[in-house]
Design an enzyme around this catalytic site. Sequence first.
Site, mmCIF file in Angstrom:
data_model
loop_
_atom_site.group_PDB
_atom_site.id
_atom_site.type_symbol
_atom_site.label_atom_id
_atom_site.label_comp_id
_atom_site.label_asym_id
_atom_site.label_seq_id
_atom_site.Cartn_x
_atom_site.Cartn_y
_atom_site.Cartn_z
ATOM 1 N N HIS A 155 0.839 -1.218 0.000
ATOM 2 C CA HIS A 155 0.000 0.000 0.000
ATOM 3 C C HIS A 155 0.867 1.259 0.000
ATOM 4 O O HIS A 155 0.447 2.294 0.510
ATOM 5 C CB HIS A 155 -0.947 0.041 1.196
ATOM 6 C CG HIS A 155 -1.726 -1.218 1.404
ATOM 7 N ND1 HIS A 155 -2.975 -1.427 0.863
ATOM 8 C CD2 HIS A 155 -1.417 -2.360 2.074
ATOM 9 C CE1 HIS A 155 -3.414 -2.627 1.215
ATOM 10 N NE2 HIS A 155 -2.472 -3.220 1.943
ATOM 11 N N SER A 276 15.396 21.238 -15.695
ATOM 12 C CA SER A 276 14.233 22.107 -15.869
ATOM 13 C C SER A 276 14.701 23.417 -16.473
ATOM 14 O O SER A 276 15.769 23.924 -16.139
ATOM 15 C CB SER A 276 13.573 22.350 -14.523
ATOM 16 O OG SER A 276 12.773 23.511 -14.592
ATOM 17 N N LYS A 282 16.358 21.100 -10.332
ATOM 18 C CA LYS A 282 15.612 19.873 -10.635
ATOM 19 C C LYS A 282 16.307 18.973 -11.648
ATOM 20 O O LYS A 282 16.893 19.442 -12.603
ATOM 21 C CB LYS A 282 14.214 20.228 -11.154
ATOM 22 C CG LYS A 282 13.247 20.529 -10.029
ATOM 23 C CD LYS A 282 11.879 20.881 -10.572
ATOM 24 C CE LYS A 282 11.153 19.672 -11.074
ATOM 25 N NZ LYS A 282 10.211 20.020 -12.136
ATOM 26 N N GLU A 289 9.504 8.340 -16.910
ATOM 27 C CA GLU A 289 8.113 8.767 -17.133
ATOM 28 C C GLU A 289 7.620 8.287 -18.494
ATOM 29 O O GLU A 289 6.473 7.853 -18.644
ATOM 30 C CB GLU A 289 8.014 10.288 -17.022
ATOM 31 C CG GLU A 289 8.231 10.770 -15.598
ATOM 32 C CD GLU A 289 8.455 12.277 -15.529
ATOM 33 O OE1 GLU A 289 7.696 12.935 -14.826
ATOM 34 O OE2 GLU A 289 9.381 12.795 -16.177
#
Length: 460
Positions: A155, A276, A282, A289
């Site tokens: 979970h 970024s 970042k 992804e």
Amino acid sequence: MRLWGIAENPPLDPAFERLNASLPFDRRLYPQDIRGSIAWARALARAGILSPEEQQAIEEGLQRVREELDAGTFPFHPTDEDIHTAVERRLTERIGPAAGKLHTGRSRNDQVATDLRLFLMDEWPALEGGLRALEEALIRQAEAHLELLMPGYTHLQRAQPIRYAQWCLAHAWAFERDRERLREAFPRLATLPLGSGALAGTPFPIDREALARELGFHQVSPNSLDAVSDRDFVAEFLFIAAMIGVHLSRLAEDLILFASAEFGFIELDPAYTTGSSLMPQKRNPDALELARAKAGRLLGHLVGFLAALKGLPSGYNKDLQEDKEPVFDAVDTLRAVLAVMPGLIATMRPRPERMRAALEEAMLATELADYLVRRGVPFREAHRAVSALLQEALREGQALSTLPLERMRWHHPAFEADVFAALDPEAAVERRAAVGGTARAAVEAQIRALRARLAPAGFR
Ligand code: ARG
């Protein structure tokens, strides 16, 4: 004039002609189409339908046509409906009327099914190789960090400590099953439809077994109508592709989380992240992804194609022309992702200090219950006692290991002084030594088993 037409046929509506044409995508099948035609010409010659000279002329003509297609100099014509008609038209231009004998006893229906099967048979080794490379990268991560412990999750909640290697191998086993699926599906894929004619079989004495051997098929289709109707081999491939996609996306999702500042378990090599344009601090895990997202289109291909198959009557129907684009896209998508993931896995670096810091003591609550069980307490009773103990400790902001023994005994009299030894993640992990567990020996056994499966080169 069209291959199937006569001069008197009225012209087609150009918009319908565009809708009907598969050439824009099925030209990709030309190597398989020409290979199939050369083998068919030889089979016709063996059956006495073509003279040796005719067979020779066809074969040489087809080689020339392939050279034109390879070189990009093949002159496509507006009436070329698909790659099969284009190749035959060009062959006729090059060698004359003998070309007209090539299609004897054959239909585009058995031809196209043969071509697409050959295409996938050609792609199989690259897909298998991509999975193999990924498994090897995961196994090497496991071997390089056998001692490293991390939280295991259910979970997405910290559950029990495991070895980092156990996490790596969990993914490796999933890809190993995908590789097994490819291997098991291959004999069904490598079933030759050619020699089935349009639907009823070929009326000439073709030795289909010899034809199958020549083209690398394992067997011949046992029923001509089934052979031209059947696209389970496409659906089965699309399922395997979707399953690989889902496995890749789970791996990607784990790593996206692990590479975030919140988890910080993994550092990705900068070769697989982007910066970024706005926020200099970042590093974005774009590779992962995209791997995660590609599963969506692979699933779409499977579901979309099954929907196209559902309810079709027996025999060839033009609906079946829709089999090619999902196949090509699934192959390209998997190849693109599998080309990246092994390198990403091989270069990522686990961060032991962050993993260790995340191994909070509460994750060892199960160990306390198991401690009681080893002293003869029924598991349910032990679970209740430890839950109460843990809640109390949490309420008071106390670590389990600093609770006085007396407090523990108050919750269950079977606790003894040696209970504190149970509160060690290393010991917890090492207790899980049964087959498949996360103890060091059990993990090493998994590595040996995976390596043994990967040892034979190829997949047949
Ligand atoms: N372009 C067609 C396909 O891809 C080839 C088969 C055509 N057969 C036919 N009977 N019209 O399915």
